[in-house]
Design a protein around this motif. Sequence first.
Motif, PDB file in Angstrom:
ATOM      1  N   PRO B  67      40.641  61.237  42.927  1.00  0.00           N
ATOM      2  CA  PRO B  67      40.223  60.485  41.745  1.00  0.00           C
ATOM      3  C   PRO B  67      41.149  59.289  41.508  1.00  0.00           C
ATOM      4  CG  PRO B  67      41.483  62.394  41.076  1.00  0.00           C
ATOM      5  CD  PRO B  67      41.475  62.394  42.584  1.00  0.00           C
ATOM      6  N   ALA B  68      40.640  58.299  40.731  1.00  0.00           N
ATOM      7  CA  ALA B  68      41.453  57.125  40.412  1.00  0.00           C
ATOM      8  C   ALA B  68      41.187  56.684  38.976  1.00  0.00           C
ATOM      9  CB  ALA B  68      41.122  55.984  41.378  1.00  0.00           C
ATOM     10  N   LEU B  69      42.190  56.026  38.396  1.00  0.00           N
ATOM     11  CA  LEU B  69      42.048  55.515  37.035  1.00  0.00           C
ATOM     12  C   LEU B  69      40.999  54.405  36.990  1.00  0.00           C
ATOM     13  CD1 LEU B  69      45.797  55.220  35.905  1.00  0.00           C
ATOM     14  CD2 LEU B  69      44.189  57.105  35.500  1.00  0.00           C
ATOM     15  N   HIS B  70      40.339  54.243  35.855  1.00  0.00           N
ATOM     16  CA  HIS B  70      39.356  53.185  35.625  1.00  0.00           C
ATOM     17  C   HIS B  70      40.084  51.840  35.526  1.00  0.00           C
ATOM     18  CE1 HIS B  70      36.037  51.009  33.698  1.00  0.00           C
ATOM     19  NE2 HIS B  70      35.258  52.049  33.918  1.00  0.00           N
ATOM     20  N   GLY B  71      39.512  50.832  36.210  1.00  0.00           N
ATOM     21  CA  GLY B  71      40.106  49.500  36.143  1.00  0.00           C
ATOM     22  C   GLY B  71      40.232  49.010  34.710  1.00  0.00           C
ATOM     23  N   GLY B  72      39.261  49.348  33.883  1.00  0.00           N
ATOM     24  CA  GLY B  72      39.295  48.921  32.487  1.00  0.00           C
ATOM     25  C   GLY B  72      40.441  49.548  31.713  1.00  0.00           C
ATOM     26  N   ALA B  73      40.787  50.785  32.075  1.00  0.00           N
ATOM     27  CA  ALA B  73      41.903  51.464  31.405  1.00  0.00           C
ATOM     28  C   ALA B  73      43.222  50.776  31.764  1.00  0.00           C
ATOM     29  CB  ALA B  73      41.941  52.943  31.787  1.00  0.00           C
ATOM     30  N   LEU B  74      43.353  50.401  33.027  1.00  0.00           N
ATOM     31  CA  LEU B  74      44.569  49.694  33.451  1.00  0.00           C
ATOM     32  C   LEU B  74      44.649  48.331  32.783  1.00  0.00           C
ATOM     33  CD1 LEU B  74      44.646  50.600  37.246  1.00  0.00           C
ATOM     34  CD2 LEU B  74      46.268  51.317  35.474  1.00  0.00           C
ATOM     35  N   GLU B 104      44.828  41.705  38.667  1.00  0.00           N
ATOM     36  CA  GLU B 104      44.682  42.001  40.091  1.00  0.00           C
ATOM     37  C   GLU B 104      44.990  43.471  40.299  1.00  0.00           C
ATOM     38  OE1 GLU B 104      46.526  39.334  43.009  1.00  0.00           O
ATOM     39  OE2 GLU B 104      46.964  38.053  41.302  1.00  0.00           O
ATOM     40  N   TYR B 105      44.079  44.143  40.969  1.00  0.00           N
ATOM     41  CA  TYR B 105      44.265  45.566  41.240  1.00  0.00           C
ATOM     42  C   TYR B 105      44.819  45.719  42.650  1.00  0.00           C
ATOM     43  CZ  TYR B 105      41.511  46.014  37.029  1.00  0.00           C
ATOM     44  OH  TYR B 105      41.072  45.913  35.737  1.00  0.00           O
ATOM     45  N   LEU B 106      46.025  46.240  42.758  1.00  0.00           N
ATOM     46  CA  LEU B 106      46.735  46.267  44.042  1.00  0.00           C
ATOM     47  C   LEU B 106      46.613  47.606  44.751  1.00  0.00           C
ATOM     48  CD1 LEU B 106      49.957  44.440  42.796  1.00  0.00           C
ATOM     49  CD2 LEU B 106      47.910  43.432  43.791  1.00  0.00           C
ATOM     50  N   ARG B 107      46.638  48.673  43.980  1.00  0.00           N
ATOM     51  CA  ARG B 107      46.537  50.020  44.553  1.00  0.00           C
ATOM     52  C   ARG B 107      45.700  50.847  43.583  1.00  0.00           C
ATOM     53  NH1 ARG B 107      51.767  48.147  45.281  1.00  0.00           N
ATOM     54  NH2 ARG B 107      52.397  48.150  47.463  1.00  0.00           N
ATOM     55  N   SER B 108      45.046  51.892  44.096  1.00  0.00           N
ATOM     56  CA  SER B 108      44.275  52.709  43.169  1.00  0.00           C
ATOM     57  C   SER B 108      45.241  53.505  42.291  1.00  0.00           C
ATOM     58  CB  SER B 108      43.305  53.612  43.917  1.00  0.00           C
ATOM     59  OG  SER B 108      43.975  54.683  44.504  1.00  0.00           O
ATOM     60  N   VAL B 130      52.194  35.501  29.702  1.00  0.00           N
ATOM     61  CA  VAL B 130      52.928  36.706  30.066  1.00  0.00           C
ATOM     62  C   VAL B 130      52.406  37.228  31.396  1.00  0.00           C
ATOM     63  CG1 VAL B 130      53.663  39.019  29.331  1.00  0.00           C
ATOM     64  CG2 VAL B 130      53.080  37.304  27.609  1.00  0.00           C
ATOM     65  N   ARG B 131      53.312  37.636  32.272  1.00  0.00           N
ATOM     66  CA  ARG B 131      52.929  38.351  33.487  1.00  0.00           C
ATOM     67  C   ARG B 131      53.267  39.815  33.259  1.00  0.00           C
ATOM     68  NH1 ARG B 131      52.467  38.203  39.184  1.00  0.00           N
ATOM     69  NH2 ARG B 131      53.621  39.903  40.122  1.00  0.00           N
ATOM     70  N   VAL B 132      52.303  40.684  33.439  1.00  0.00           N
ATOM     71  CA  VAL B 132      52.503  42.110  33.162  1.00  0.00           C
ATOM     72  C   VAL B 132      52.274  42.912  34.437  1.00  0.00           C
ATOM     73  CG1 VAL B 132      52.109  43.857  31.390  1.00  0.00           C
ATOM     74  CG2 VAL B 132      51.157  41.582  31.087  1.00  0.00           C
ATOM     75  N   GLU B 133      53.128  43.886  34.673  1.00  0.00           N
ATOM     76  CA  GLU B 133      52.969  44.747  35.840  1.00  0.00           C
ATOM     77  C   GLU B 133      52.800  46.193  35.392  1.00  0.00           C
ATOM     78  OE1 GLU B 133      55.557  42.337  39.215  1.00  0.00           O
ATOM     79  OE2 GLU B 133      56.167  44.365  38.635  1.00  0.00           O
ATOM     80  N   ALA B 134      51.956  46.919  36.101  1.00  0.00           N
ATOM     81  CA  ALA B 134      51.786  48.355  35.838  1.00  0.00           C
ATOM     82  C   ALA B 134      52.163  49.128  37.095  1.00  0.00           C
ATOM     83  CB  ALA B 134      50.349  48.664  35.449  1.00  0.00           C
ATOM     84  N   TRP B 135      52.893  50.210  36.907  1.00  0.00           N
ATOM     85  CA  TRP B 135      53.295  51.033  38.046  1.00  0.00           C
ATOM     86  C   TRP B 135      53.254  52.503  37.643  1.00  0.00           C
ATOM     87  CZ3 TRP B 135      56.594  48.447  34.837  1.00  0.00           C
ATOM     88  CH2 TRP B 135      57.603  49.199  34.228  1.00  0.00           C
ATOM     89  N   GLN B 136      53.368  53.356  38.665  1.00  0.00           N
ATOM     90  CA  GLN B 136      53.376  54.799  38.379  1.00  0.00           C
ATOM     91  C   GLN B 136      54.755  55.366  38.737  1.00  0.00           C
ATOM     92  OE1 GLN B 136      49.489  55.847  40.154  1.00  0.00           O
ATOM     93  NE2 GLN B 136      48.708  55.855  38.065  1.00  0.00           N
ATOM     94  N   ILE B 143      50.749  48.901  40.711  1.00  0.00           N
ATOM     95  CA  ILE B 143      49.356  49.205  41.054  1.00  0.00           C
ATOM     96  C   ILE B 143      48.419  48.131  40.516  1.00  0.00           C
ATOM     97  CG2 ILE B 143      49.756  51.691  41.215  1.00  0.00           C
ATOM     98  CD1 ILE B 143      48.321  51.954  38.480  1.00  0.00           C
ATOM     99  N   ALA B 144      48.868  47.390  39.503  1.00  0.00           N
ATOM    100  CA  ALA B 144      48.063  46.288  38.965  1.00  0.00           C
ATOM    101  C   ALA B 144      48.991  45.286  38.295  1.00  0.00           C
ATOM    102  CB  ALA B 144      47.034  46.801  37.962  1.00  0.00           C
ATOM    103  N   VAL B 145      48.638  44.016  38.402  1.00  0.00           N
ATOM    104  CA  VAL B 145      49.395  42.978  37.699  1.00  0.00           C
ATOM    105  C   VAL B 145      48.407  42.090  36.956  1.00  0.00           C
ATOM    106  CG1 VAL B 145      51.289  42.963  39.363  1.00  0.00           C
ATOM    107  CG2 VAL B 145      49.402  41.360  39.650  1.00  0.00           C
ATOM    108  N   ALA B 146      48.862  41.529  35.846  1.00  0.00           N
ATOM    109  CA  ALA B 146      47.996  40.642  35.084  1.00  0.00           C
ATOM    110  C   ALA B 146      48.763  39.394  34.687  1.00  0.00           C
ATOM    111  CB  ALA B 146      47.484  41.342  33.827  1.00  0.00           C
TER     112      ALA B 146
END
Lengths: 158, 163
Positions: B67-74, B104-108, B130-136, B143-146
């Motif tokens: 399973p993977a998180l929803h792009g909208g949630a990220l 940009e979605y980089l990894r699921s 602002v540049r924002v990064e999300a990681w686990q 996994i995603a940057v905006a």
Amino acid sequence: MSDERLDAEELARLRELGQRFMRAVPHNNALGLELRAVSEGRAEIFLPYDLRLVGNPETGVLHGGAISALMDACCGAAVFQALRKPMAIATLDLRIDYLKPAAPGRGVIARAHCYKVTRHVAFVRGVAFLDSEDDPIATSAGTFMLGTRTTSRTEGAA
Amino acid sequence: MSTTHPWLRQAIAEARAAGDPGRLAAAVPYAQTMGISLLLAPDGPHAGELLGVMRFGEHLIGNPVLPALHGGALCALLESTAIFQLLWESALSATPRTIGLTVEYLRSGRPVDTFARGMPTRQGRRVTNVRVEAWQDDRSRPIAVASAHFLVHSDEEPAKLES
């Protein structure tokens, strides 16, 4: 492959698959998203107003994140409707412009059109509005990767 | 145009007084529904830094097969984190309004907690980028940057900037 028209039977099958896909995605259900209409390469999804999705409790306006998720889901659904056969897709990038806030107490409609499908990538644009597509609250443009990794042989999408 | 919202001023003041930014996130219904909160990085090179966190829940899943998180949630985590950070770290009197963002979605996104941190790339009088990064698990593998831009006005620049 994208310039061949789908016949009515295939389209009906894809529509049914699209509806099943919507219901199978937990986050779409959590937002209460309703797939209202599809045609080849196009989808319309409704986000009902919900107090749990409010960003500003003083104005009662829905949070931008909920609109973003609606856009992402609608763009993905449009790509799904543009494919000849179901396959896993993944959002590569999504740009969203917020033109004006949603209105308190009002649900939001999103429409998306997948206007180009290549071997690996699908291109899609979308719009979110309250009453008329000519008066949008947000617009979006996105690209989706086709045929991404799955752990099962059945169809799936992200 | 952007206005000063008493509930927001109050939420920020209470969160600052308690030293707990999570109280600010708790004041926003959508953040609560999503499981998005704020914390201060406990230790290491980023100690004390404000982070957005989205606690994993089944309701965030976009692809039940992987399973993977929803792009909208990220997308929501990235946008919320940037806004909360602007509210927490800048002297803003109003909610920053999102003009636009590109994700940009980089990894699921795997079904685990996800963190985010924004870096303002330009802070102007009216617009902040602002540049924002999300990681686990690994901050060096986002996994995603905006990139997002927000309409803001600071306490030092009152309403005359707003049309």
